[in-house]
Design a protein around this motif. Structure first.
Motif, PDB file in Angstrom:
ATOM      1  N   THR A   1       0.774  -1.180   0.076  1.00 33.80           N
ATOM      2  CA  THR A   1      -0.027  -0.082  -0.187  1.00 33.80           C
ATOM      3  C   THR A   1       0.803   1.087   0.057  1.00 33.80           C
ATOM      4  O   THR A   1       0.479   2.183  -0.752  1.00 33.80           O
ATOM      5  CB  THR A   1      -0.992  -0.050   1.273  1.00 33.80           C
ATOM      6  OG1 THR A   1      -1.756  -1.090   1.057  1.00 33.80           O
ATOM      7  CG2 THR A   1      -1.875   1.237   1.260  1.00 33.80           C
ATOM      8  N   LEU A   2       1.815   1.191   0.949  1.00 30.57           N
ATOM      9  CA  LEU A   2       2.784   2.476   0.933  1.00 30.57           C
ATOM     10  C   LEU A   2       3.489   2.407  -0.444  1.00 30.57           C
ATOM     11  O   LEU A   2       3.597   3.920  -0.765  1.00 30.57           O
ATOM     12  CB  LEU A   2       3.883   2.213   2.003  1.00 30.57           C
ATOM     13  CG  LEU A   2       3.190   2.321   3.444  1.00 30.57           C
ATOM     14  CD1 LEU A   2       4.407   2.107   4.470  1.00 30.57           C
ATOM     15  CD2 LEU A   2       2.609   3.757   3.565  1.00 30.57           C
ATOM     16  N   LEU A   3       3.829   1.439  -0.873  1.00 31.48           N
ATOM     17  CA  LEU A   3       4.588   1.640  -2.315  1.00 31.48           C
ATOM     18  C   LEU A   3       3.696   2.133  -3.279  1.00 31.48           C
ATOM     19  O   LEU A   3       4.039   2.967  -4.312  1.00 31.48           O
ATOM     20  CB  LEU A   3       5.370   0.221  -2.408  1.00 31.48           C
ATOM     21  CG  LEU A   3       6.193   0.013  -3.807  1.00 31.48           C
ATOM     22  CD1 LEU A   3       7.352   0.896  -3.744  1.00 31.48           C
ATOM     23  CD2 LEU A   3       6.556  -1.224  -4.094  1.00 31.48           C
ATOM     24  N   LEU A   4       2.381   1.553  -3.399  1.00 29.15           N
ATOM     25  CA  LEU A   4       1.319   1.884  -4.352  1.00 29.15           C
ATOM     26  C   LEU A   4       1.145   3.513  -4.188  1.00 29.15           C
ATOM     27  O   LEU A   4       1.377   4.191  -5.235  1.00 29.15           O
ATOM     28  CB  LEU A   4       0.241   1.199  -4.116  1.00 29.15           C
ATOM     29  CG  LEU A   4      -1.057   1.602  -4.986  1.00 29.15           C
ATOM     30  CD1 LEU A   4      -0.700   1.427  -6.556  1.00 29.15           C
ATOM     31  CD2 LEU A   4      -2.213   0.786  -4.409  1.00 29.15           C
ATOM     32  N   LEU A   5       1.033   3.978  -2.875  1.00 24.94           N
ATOM     33  CA  LEU A   5       0.733   5.161  -2.967  1.00 24.94           C
ATOM     34  C   LEU A   5       1.933   6.190  -3.172  1.00 24.94           C
ATOM     35  O   LEU A   5       1.901   7.533  -3.943  1.00 24.94           O
ATOM     36  CB  LEU A   5       0.446   5.774  -1.339  1.00 24.94           C
ATOM     37  CG  LEU A   5      -0.922   5.229  -0.920  1.00 24.94           C
ATOM     38  CD1 LEU A   5      -1.075   5.494   0.655  1.00 24.94           C
ATOM     39  CD2 LEU A   5      -1.935   5.883  -1.660  1.00 24.94           C
ATOM     40  N   PHE A   6       3.251   5.774  -2.857  1.00 35.02           N
ATOM     41  CA  PHE A   6       4.414   6.466  -3.327  1.00 35.02           C
ATOM     42  C   PHE A   6       4.509   6.385  -4.842  1.00 35.02           C
ATOM     43  O   PHE A   6       4.811   7.489  -5.376  1.00 35.02           O
ATOM     44  CB  PHE A   6       5.677   5.679  -2.665  1.00 35.02           C
ATOM     45  CG  PHE A   6       6.943   6.374  -2.826  1.00 35.02           C
ATOM     46  CD1 PHE A   6       7.977   5.923  -3.860  1.00 35.02           C
ATOM     47  CD2 PHE A   6       7.501   7.297  -1.850  1.00 35.02           C
ATOM     48  CE1 PHE A   6       9.101   6.414  -3.904  1.00 35.02           C
ATOM     49  CE2 PHE A   6       8.655   7.756  -2.032  1.00 35.02           C
ATOM     50  CZ  PHE A   6       9.422   7.281  -2.911  1.00 35.02           C
TER      51      PHE A   6
ATOM     52  N   LEU B   1       6.935   1.555  -9.637  1.00 33.19           N
ATOM     53  CA  LEU B   1       6.358   1.443  -8.446  1.00 33.19           C
ATOM     54  C   LEU B   1       5.106   1.176  -8.050  1.00 33.19           C
ATOM     55  O   LEU B   1       4.235   0.719  -7.285  1.00 33.19           O
ATOM     56  CB  LEU B   1       7.138   2.736  -7.423  1.00 33.19           C
ATOM     57  CG  LEU B   1       8.618   2.861  -7.381  1.00 33.19           C
ATOM     58  CD1 LEU B   1       8.850   3.763  -6.268  1.00 33.19           C
ATOM     59  CD2 LEU B   1       9.215   1.460  -7.046  1.00 33.19           C
ATOM     60  N   SER B   2       4.051   1.883  -8.822  1.00 33.74           N
ATOM     61  CA  SER B   2       2.559   1.859  -8.969  1.00 33.74           C
ATOM     62  C   SER B   2       2.417   0.218  -9.248  1.00 33.74           C
ATOM     63  O   SER B   2       1.510  -0.172  -8.584  1.00 33.74           O
ATOM     64  CB  SER B   2       1.874   2.724 -10.045  1.00 33.74           C
ATOM     65  OG  SER B   2       2.303   3.909  -9.523  1.00 33.74           O
ATOM     66  N   ALA B   3       3.080  -0.083 -10.178  1.00 29.16           N
ATOM     67  CA  ALA B   3       2.726  -1.607 -10.509  1.00 29.16           C
ATOM     68  C   ALA B   3       3.285  -2.615  -9.605  1.00 29.16           C
ATOM     69  O   ALA B   3       2.336  -3.363  -9.287  1.00 29.16           O
ATOM     70  CB  ALA B   3       3.512  -1.925 -11.905  1.00 29.16           C
ATOM     71  N   PHE B   4       4.429  -2.319  -8.892  1.00 30.53           N
ATOM     72  CA  PHE B   4       4.855  -3.352  -7.989  1.00 30.53           C
ATOM     73  C   PHE B   4       3.793  -3.262  -6.649  1.00 30.53           C
ATOM     74  O   PHE B   4       3.466  -4.176  -6.121  1.00 30.53           O
ATOM     75  CB  PHE B   4       6.319  -2.840  -7.457  1.00 30.53           C
ATOM     76  CG  PHE B   4       7.295  -3.679  -8.102  1.00 30.53           C
ATOM     77  CD1 PHE B   4       7.907  -3.017  -9.342  1.00 30.53           C
ATOM     78  CD2 PHE B   4       7.633  -5.001  -7.672  1.00 30.53           C
ATOM     79  CE1 PHE B   4       8.847  -3.759  -9.893  1.00 30.53           C
ATOM     80  CE2 PHE B   4       8.683  -5.696  -8.385  1.00 30.53           C
ATOM     81  CZ  PHE B   4       9.239  -5.067  -9.590  1.00 30.53           C
ATOM     82  N   GLY B   5       3.342  -1.914  -6.428  1.00 27.67           N
ATOM     83  CA  GLY B   5       2.517  -1.768  -5.199  1.00 27.67           C
ATOM     84  C   GLY B   5       1.207  -2.371  -5.672  1.00 27.67           C
ATOM     85  O   GLY B   5       0.854  -3.172  -4.364  1.00 27.67           O
ATOM     86  N   THR B   6       0.542  -2.290  -6.585  1.00 26.61           N
ATOM     87  CA  THR B   6      -0.689  -2.919  -6.985  1.00 26.61           C
ATOM     88  C   THR B   6      -0.530  -4.239  -6.693  1.00 26.61           C
ATOM     89  O   THR B   6      -1.490  -4.913  -6.251  1.00 26.61           O
ATOM     90  CB  THR B   6      -1.109  -2.550  -8.336  1.00 26.61           C
ATOM     91  OG1 THR B   6      -0.983  -1.112  -8.565  1.00 26.61           O
ATOM     92  CG2 THR B   6      -2.420  -3.043  -8.562  1.00 26.61           C
ATOM     93  N   PHE B   7       0.609  -5.048  -7.393  1.00 29.66           N
ATOM     94  CA  PHE B   7       0.806  -6.395  -7.443  1.00 29.66           C
ATOM     95  C   PHE B   7       0.996  -6.850  -5.789  1.00 29.66           C
ATOM     96  O   PHE B   7       0.379  -7.769  -5.415  1.00 29.66           O
ATOM     97  CB  PHE B   7       2.088  -6.799  -7.944  1.00 29.66           C
ATOM     98  CG  PHE B   7       2.151  -8.560  -8.213  1.00 29.66           C
ATOM     99  CD1 PHE B   7       3.256  -8.845  -7.230  1.00 29.66           C
ATOM    100  CD2 PHE B   7       1.558  -9.069  -9.226  1.00 29.66           C
ATOM    101  CE1 PHE B   7       3.482 -10.341  -7.480  1.00 29.66           C
ATOM    102  CE2 PHE B   7       1.852 -10.420  -9.036  1.00 29.66           C
ATOM    103  CZ  PHE B   7       2.929 -10.956  -8.156  1.00 29.66           C
ATOM    104  N   TRP B   8       1.668  -6.196  -4.994  1.00 36.22           N
ATOM    105  CA  TRP B   8       2.077  -6.686  -3.804  1.00 36.22           C
ATOM    106  C   TRP B   8       0.635  -6.491  -2.847  1.00 36.22           C
ATOM    107  O   TRP B   8       0.260  -7.215  -1.846  1.00 36.22           O
ATOM    108  CB  TRP B   8       3.211  -5.973  -3.047  1.00 36.22           C
ATOM    109  CG  TRP B   8       4.459  -6.402  -3.554  1.00 36.22           C
ATOM    110  CD1 TRP B   8       5.330  -5.697  -4.079  1.00 36.22           C
ATOM    111  CD2 TRP B   8       4.913  -7.739  -3.821  1.00 36.22           C
ATOM    112  NE1 TRP B   8       6.308  -6.307  -4.664  1.00 36.22           N
ATOM    113  CE2 TRP B   8       6.191  -7.597  -4.454  1.00 36.22           C
ATOM    114  CE3 TRP B   8       4.361  -8.933  -3.402  1.00 36.22           C
ATOM    115  CZ2 TRP B   8       6.856  -8.595  -4.752  1.00 36.22           C
ATOM    116  CZ3 TRP B   8       5.041 -10.207  -4.160  1.00 36.22           C
ATOM    117  CH2 TRP B   8       6.191  -9.983  -4.851  1.00 36.22           C
TER     118      TRP B   8
END
Lengths: 85, 263
Positions: B79-84, B201-208
Motif C-alpha cells: 500500500t505504501l509503495l503504491l501510494l508512493f 513502483l505503482s505496478a509493484f505496489g498494486t501487485f503486492w
C-alpha cells in the motif's frame, strides 16, 4: 524539534500529495477486501477479479491528474482575469 | 536463475536503481552546495553522519521486517509503495503535460548556495554546525526514501538483494559523476526517470497489495509486467489529454469572445 518536524513532514509528503487520491486508493483496497470479493464467482473469473482491482487504481490515477489539470487551468484563468483588471 | 526469479529481479533492480538515482541526485545537489560554499570537510562530516544513521535504521528495520507475517507485510508495504508510486507518476504526468514546472537541479543548487552564503557560519570547535546540519538533513531525508524504496520493492517479494544492489549501483553512479563533474547533475532527465519509476513502483505496489489481500494474479509474477504495461499505457494517454485540458487549443474562427479568454 524543528528538525524532527521537518523529517515528519517529509515522510508524510512521500505518500500524500493529493489527499483524495490517497483516500480513494485506501477505500478501493478496503472495498475489495471487505465486500467486492464476494461478488466474483470462483474459478475462471479470478483473472477478472485481479484485472478489476488494477483497473480501479488506473481510474483513480486518471481522475486525480484530470482534476489537477482542471484546477490548474481555473487558477490560471483567474490570474489572467485579475491581471487584466 | 529460474524464470520467476528473473521476472522479479530485473524489474526490482531497475526500480530500485532508477528511484535511488533520483534521490541521490537531489542529495548530491545540496551536498555540492554545502561543500562549495562552506567547505568539504563539513559537507562530508554531515553526509557521513547521515549515512551512519541510515545504516543503523536499516540494521534495525531489516531483522524487524523478517518477523512480520508475509501477507501483512505485502499489504502494508504494498500500500505504501503504491501510494508512493502513484504520487510520483501523477506528478510526472502533470510535468510532462506542462501543468506543473519541471524540477530544475541547477536552480535548486543556486538557491541552496545563496542560502548558505547568506547564513553566517555557526562555528563550534572548528566545525560549521549549519553546514554539517544541512548536509546531514538532506542525506537522511533522501536516504530514508531510498531505504523505503529498497525495503518496499524488495521485502514483499524476498528480493532485498537485487533491490539493495540497484540502490548501491545508483549511489556509485551518482558519486562517480559528482566527483568527476563537481556540479549538479542537471543533464539527467529527472522527469523521465520519475515517470519510469512511478510506473514501476505503482505496478509493484498494486501487485503486492493484491498478493497481500489474497488475489490470484493470472500468470503469477508475470502479472507485474502486465501491470507495468497498463500503467505506462495509461500515463502515455493521459499526458496529451491532461495537456489539452490545461491548455485547450485556441479556436480561430467565429469565437473571438472565447479566443480572448486564453493567453
Amino acid at each position: 524539534m524543528t528538525w524532527l518536524k521537518a523529517i515528519g513532514t517529509e515522510l508524510w509528503g512521500l505518500f500524500v500529495d493529493d489527499g483524495l487520491l490517497v483516500v480513494l486508493s485506501l477505500a478501493w483496497i478496503g472495498a475489495v477486501v471487505l465486500g467486492l470479493r464476494g461478488l466474483w464467482p470462483e474459478g475462471g473469473h479470478r483473472a477478472l477479479e485481479a484485472a478489476a482491482f488494477a483497473i480501479g487504481f488506473l481510474l483513480i490515477l486518471a481522475e486525480s491528474v484530470t482534476r489537477a489539470a482542471r484546477r490548474a487551468r481555473k487558477k490560471r484563468m483567474s490570474a489572467t482575469v485579475v491581471g487584466r483588471r | 536463475m529460474d524464470a520467476i526469479n528473473w521476472t522479479h529481479a530485473g524489474p526490482t533492480f531497475a526500480a530500485a536503481f532508477l528511484a535511488s538515482l533520483v534521490e541521490f541526485v537531489e542529495a548530491l545537489t545540496v551536498v555540492l552546495a554545502v561543500g562549495t560554499v562552506r567547505g568539504w570537510r563539513h559537507a562530508l562530516v554531515g553526509s557521513g553522519l547521515g549515512l551512519l544513521l541510515l545504516v543503523a535504521l536499516v540494521a534495525i528495520l531489516g531483522p524487524a521486517l523478517g518477523r512480520v507475517p508475509l501477507d501483512l507485510l505485502q499489504l502494508v508495504v504494498g500500500t505504501l509503495l503504491l501510494l508512493f508510486g502513484l504520487r510520483w507518476l501523477r506528478k510526472a504526468i502533470l510535468r510532462s503535460a506542462d501543468v506543473i514546472a519541471l524540477h530544475d537541479e541547477t536552480a535548486a543548487y543556486a538557491k541552496e548556495t545563496e542560502i548558505l552564503r547568506r547564513d553566517s557560519a555557526s562555528m563550534a570547535g572548528g566545525w560549521d554546525r549549519v553546514a554539517i546540519a544541512t548536509a546531514f538533513q538532506i542525506v537522511v531525508l533522501e536516504g530514508v526514501e531510498v531505504v523505503f524504496i529498497v525495503v518496499a520493492v524488495g521485502a514483499a517479494g524476498g528480493l532485498l538483494v537485487p533491490a539493495s544492489l540497484g540502490a548501491a549501483a545508483a549511489f556509485v553512479v551518482v558519486l562517480a559523476l559528482g566527483l568527476l563533474l563537481h556540479r549538479p547533475l542537471a543533464q539527467i532527465p529527472e522527469n523521465l526517470l520519475k515517470f519510469a519509476v512511478g510506473v514501476l513502483l505503482s505496478a509493484f505496489g498494486t501487485f503486492w497489495v493484491g498478493e497481500g489481500i489474497g488475489l490470484a494474479w493470472p500468470a503469477a509474477d508475470w502479472s507485474i509486467l502486465a501491470l507495468i504495461s497498463a500503467y505506462l499505457a495509461l500515463a502515455l494517454i493521459l499526458v496529451p489529454s491532461v495537456r489539452s485540458i490545461y491548455s485547450p487549443v485556441r479556436r480561430s474562427v467565429g469565437t473571438s469572445q472565447q479566443a480572448k479568454e486564453w493567453p
